[in-house]
Write an enzyme that holds these catalytic residues in place. Structure first.
Site, PDB file in Angstrom:
ATOM      1  N   GLU A  28      37.078  37.766  44.358  1.00 15.54           N
ATOM      2  CA  GLU A  28      37.933  38.791  43.718  1.00 15.54           C
ATOM      3  C   GLU A  28      37.176  39.271  42.487  1.00 15.54           C
ATOM      4  O   GLU A  28      37.240  38.655  41.421  1.00 15.54           O
ATOM      5  CB  GLU A  28      39.280  38.177  43.302  1.00 15.54           C
ATOM      6  CG  GLU A  28      40.129  37.657  44.447  1.00 15.54           C
ATOM      7  CD  GLU A  28      40.921  38.745  45.157  1.00 15.54           C
ATOM      8  OE1 GLU A  28      40.841  39.921  44.746  1.00 15.54           O
ATOM      9  OE2 GLU A  28      41.607  38.401  46.132  1.00 15.54           O
TER      10      GLU A  28
ATOM     11  N   CYS B  48      41.542  43.744  35.891  1.00 17.64           N
ATOM     12  CA  CYS B  48      40.630  44.169  36.965  1.00 17.64           C
ATOM     13  C   CYS B  48      41.116  45.480  37.552  1.00 17.64           C
ATOM     14  O   CYS B  48      40.336  46.267  38.073  1.00 17.64           O
ATOM     15  CB  CYS B  48      40.530  43.088  38.035  1.00 17.64           C
ATOM     16  SG  CYS B  48      42.135  42.541  38.610  1.00 17.64           S
TER      17      CYS B  48
HETATM   18  P1  NAD Z   1      32.806  36.010  34.673  1.00 18.39           P
HETATM   19  O1  NAD Z   1      32.195  36.433  35.950  1.00 18.39           O
HETATM   20  O2  NAD Z   1      31.968  36.035  33.457  1.00 18.39           O
HETATM   21  O3  NAD Z   1      33.372  34.510  34.785  1.00 18.39           O
HETATM   22  C1  NAD Z   1      34.268  34.125  35.805  1.00 18.39           C
HETATM   23  C2  NAD Z   1      34.185  32.625  36.036  1.00 18.39           C
HETATM   24  O4  NAD Z   1      32.883  32.297  36.566  1.00 18.39           O
HETATM   25  C3  NAD Z   1      34.322  31.780  34.782  1.00 18.39           C
HETATM   26  O5  NAD Z   1      35.118  30.662  35.092  1.00 18.39           O
HETATM   27  C4  NAD Z   1      32.880  31.387  34.458  1.00 18.39           C
HETATM   28  O6  NAD Z   1      32.778  30.210  33.699  1.00 18.39           O
HETATM   29  C5  NAD Z   1      32.330  31.198  35.843  1.00 18.39           C
HETATM   30  N1  NAD Z   1      30.850  31.312  35.966  1.00 18.39           N
HETATM   31  C6  NAD Z   1      29.992  32.005  35.194  1.00 18.39           C
HETATM   32  N2  NAD Z   1      28.731  31.910  35.701  1.00 18.39           N
HETATM   33  C7  NAD Z   1      28.815  31.150  36.813  1.00 18.39           C
HETATM   34  C8  NAD Z   1      27.890  30.709  37.793  1.00 18.39           C
HETATM   35  N3  NAD Z   1      26.588  31.038  37.711  1.00 18.39           N
HETATM   36  N4  NAD Z   1      28.326  29.962  38.824  1.00 18.39           N
HETATM   37  C9  NAD Z   1      29.633  29.643  38.936  1.00 18.39           C
HETATM   38  N5  NAD Z   1      30.575  30.028  38.041  1.00 18.39           N
HETATM   39  C10 NAD Z   1      30.169  30.779  36.994  1.00 18.39           C
HETATM   40  O7  NAD Z   1      34.125  36.922  34.485  1.00 18.39           O
HETATM   41  P2  NAD Z   1      35.049  37.096  33.217  1.00 18.39           P
HETATM   42  O8  NAD Z   1      34.310  37.829  32.147  1.00 18.39           O
HETATM   43  O9  NAD Z   1      35.721  35.820  32.874  1.00 18.39           O
HETATM   44  O10 NAD Z   1      36.200  38.049  33.817  1.00 18.39           O
HETATM   45  C11 NAD Z   1      36.131  39.446  33.861  1.00 18.39           C
HETATM   46  C12 NAD Z   1      35.758  39.941  35.234  1.00 18.39           C
HETATM   47  O11 NAD Z   1      36.647  39.403  36.228  1.00 18.39           O
HETATM   48  C13 NAD Z   1      35.884  41.442  35.357  1.00 18.39           C
HETATM   49  O12 NAD Z   1      34.799  41.945  36.069  1.00 18.39           O
HETATM   50  C14 NAD Z   1      37.177  41.626  36.145  1.00 18.39           C
HETATM   51  O13 NAD Z   1      37.270  42.839  36.848  1.00 18.39           O
HETATM   52  C15 NAD Z   1      37.124  40.455  37.064  1.00 18.39           C
HETATM   53  N6  NAD Z   1      38.444  40.125  37.581  1.00 18.39           N
HETATM   54  C16 NAD Z   1      38.711  40.419  38.881  1.00 18.39           C
HETATM   55  C17 NAD Z   1      39.975  40.167  39.400  1.00 18.39           C
HETATM   56  C18 NAD Z   1      40.307  40.502  40.815  1.00 18.39           C
HETATM   57  O14 NAD Z   1      41.324  40.012  41.292  1.00 18.39           O
HETATM   58  N7  NAD Z   1      39.529  41.302  41.505  1.00 18.39           N
HETATM   59  C19 NAD Z   1      40.962  39.595  38.586  1.00 18.39           C
HETATM   60  C20 NAD Z   1      40.640  39.286  37.262  1.00 18.39           C
HETATM   61  C21 NAD Z   1      39.376  39.565  36.769  1.00 18.39           C
END
Ligand code: NAD
Length: 536
Positions: free
Chosen positions: A282, A316
């Site tokens: 997502e 998002c």
């Molecule tokens: P992010 O991608 O920075 O982090 C998300 C998660 O991934 C965190 O728990 C982080 O610690 C973990 N993470 C980071 N690097 C990783 C790796 N290499 N391997 C495994 N895990 C890792 O996202 P964010 O800044 O927390 O959130 C914002 C983003 O999330 C935006 O792009 C938003 O659109 C998206 N989002 C999407 C939805 C959806 O349902 N489509 C919902 C909410 C947020």
């Protein structure tokens, strides 16, 4: 150089005086203020890894320090999750549903307190924080019902005396990696379905919202304990990238449900695929609203305002692109600008505040970078365009930026200003003449999460929701891009990752399907009439 370990040990004696604003909320959800908190739960609370700081985005105050999972603690948590799964899968689904009903009740009893915690730690306004907890309650209700309806089916066989069953069984250990912006609801969507389906769920939340995950896990673990269910059925491992990477690489994890950015999601997808694990993605959205000349502007203008400015542009499903039909463009912009000029930044916990802060300082930098780029490329900035300066205490320590409306020189959909998600309140506006043009713009970006058409003409609706219409996962009509209910499956297409969570048929992702052909007859015919009998 001071060894890192020494630094961490030094921090163990950390104590600080919290503001009343924060301490009231933390104590209402049972989070002690005076020491470092253990950030791992697998039946018991532990935590001796790196320290995570929870920082209030509104004031800059450090709310708490949390000890994340060390590599050893993570392995223990994974092992306990698997053990818990082998126990839990044998519990009949309606019994799992009954425990989920109790979880729902326990969450509902703390709805306002948890909502305030979301607001405090993430920065969204309190009504949205509470709404997020309500979403968890709603999906728990839904999954209680599902626990008696996760049915397989009986398929007609072409062979006499045979039956074919499609049987759903619990899948295993589901790891949920979540983003900062929905620190409760995203886990809720996953946990409720995963729990009803008979899996153990291990949550790796965003490192910047550990307190929400600890508070939620405490509530759930209390219910599990009362029912004699192993706590690792709903485990927690806080941590950053390292912990996330170790979780997704683990063969003990049968499915990874990842919510986050496209960049990280791309890596997660590859890692999980490479070990043939199951993955649900997502990812980012870059959502457009299209306003036709026959639209009811009394409805459309406030909806675009909420879509673009709500949660300070950090959903998002936030409206990031606005395509206006030439005939109504000036009137629409005028009305929208009026709403933008009425907005004031404030403490998201206070009633009446509509604009809270961005979640981190880094996000302010991303916002400023995006506005600079728009300016450099000749866009007109109609509203906003900078961060707030000189706010009164304690907001002067927060990450407040002005919601921005920009009109780029043209709608070149391949340009970064149109094609990339900026996770901040920046709305780009373009003007079109034909619906087909606007649909092409809507579809011309890599992402495909949410989209919204405003019209009273049924013919436009048919085009929009049909084969040549919006290619997003959410295709709304006279409803804004953000604010989905739990009943339908939620998710996006293309670089948003194709995942589906929450309602609809999403539960089918959380089980392993077996196609079982059973022969009740005294013959053993092959399918398709194939003959393979030996003459010997
Ligand atoms: P992010 O991608 O920075 O982090 C998300 C998660 O991934 C965190 O728990 C982080 O610690 C973990 N993470 C980071 N690097 C990783 C790796 N290499 N391997 C495994 N895990 C890792 O996202 P964010 O800044 O927390 O959130 C914002 C983003 O999330 C935006 O792009 C938003 O659109 C998206 N989002 C999407 C939805 C959806 O349902 N489509 C919902 C909410 C947020």
């Amino acid at each position: 150089m001071i060894p890192r370990r020494a630094l961490i040990v030094g921090r163990q004696h950390y104590a600080h005086a919290l503001s009343t604003r924060a301490s009231t909320i933390l104590s209402a959800v049972g989070i002690p203020a005076e020491s470092e908190l253990p950030g791992v739960y697998h039946g018991e609370w532990v935590g001796s890894g790196d320290v995570l700081e929870s920082v209030c985005p509104t004031t800059g105050e450090v709310l708490a320090r949390v000890r994340s999972a060390s590599p050893q603690e993570l392995q223990t948590a994974l092992g306990k999750s698997r053990e818990a799964y082998t126990w839990f899968r044998m519990l009949p689904a309606p019994k799992r549903g009954e425990i989920l009903r109790q979880i729902r009740e326990a969450l509902a009893a703390k709805r306002d307190e948890l909502g305030a915690l979301v607001s405090l730690e993430m920065g969204k306004i309190k009504t949205e924080g509470t709404g997020e907890v309500q979403e968890f309650i709603d999906i728990a209700d839904y999954a209680v019902g599902l626990s008696r309806m996760m049915n397989g089916r009986v398929v007609a066989s072409e062979r006499p005396g045979h039956s074919i069953l499609e049987v759903p069984n619990p899948l295993g250990v589901i790891a949920v990696l979540s983003a900062f912006n929905f620190p409760v609801a995203v886990y809720g969507w996953n946990l409720a379905l995963s729990f009803a389906a008979g899996n153990a769920t291990l949550w790796k939340p965003s490192p910047s919202t550990p307190l929400c995950s600890i508070a939620v896990t405490k509530i759930i673990s209390g219910v599990l304990e009362n029912n004699g269910v192993p706590g690792a059925v709903a485990g927690l491992v806080t941590g950053g990238k390292d912990v996330g990477e170790a979780v997704i690489e683990s063969k003990d994890v049968d499915m990874v449900s990842f919510t986050g950015s496209e960049a990280v999601g791309r890596q997660v997808g590859k890692v999980v695929q490479s070990r043939f694990g199951k993955v649900l993605l997502e990812l980012g959205g870059n959502n457009a609203a299209i306003i036709m000349p026959d639209a009811d502007l009394d409805l459309a203008v406030p909806a675009v305002f909420f879509g673009a400015v709500g949660t300070a542009g950090q959903r998002c499903t936030t409206t990031r692109r606005l395509y206006l039909h030439r005939h109504i463009a000036p009137a629409f912009i005028e009305r929208l600008q009026k709403l933008y000029s009425s907005i004031r930044p404030g403490d998201p916990l206070e009633q009446g505040t509509l604009l809270g802060p961005l979640h981190t300082r880094a996000a302010v930098g991303i916002y400023s970078g995006a506005v600079d780029r728009l300016r450099k490329e000749g866009a007109q900035i109609l509203s906003g365009g900078s961060s707030y300066q000189g706010l009164a205490k304690p907001l002067d320590g927060g990450n407040f930026v002005m919601p921005t409306i920009a009109v780029p020189k043209s709608v070149n959909i391949k340009d970064a200003v149109w094609s990339q998600e900026t996770f901040a309140p920046v709305l780009c506006v373009g003007v079109f003449d034909e619906l087909e043009q606007a649909i092409a713009w809507n579809n011309g970006v890599p992402q495909g999460l949410s989209s919204s058409l405003w019209t009273r003409d049924l013919r436009n609706v048919g085009k929009w929701i049909g084969p040549a219409g919006s290619d997003a996962g959410i295709v709304n009509v006279n409803v804004g891009t953000s604010g989905a209910e739990i009943g339908a499956a939620f998710g996006g297409n293309k670089s948003t990752g194709w995942g589906r969570e929450s309602g609809g048929d999403a539960w089918k992702e959380y089980v392993r399907w077996g196609a079982c052909t059973i022969n009740f007859s005294d013959e053993a015919p092959l399918a398709q009439g194939v003959q393979f009998s030996s003459t010997a």
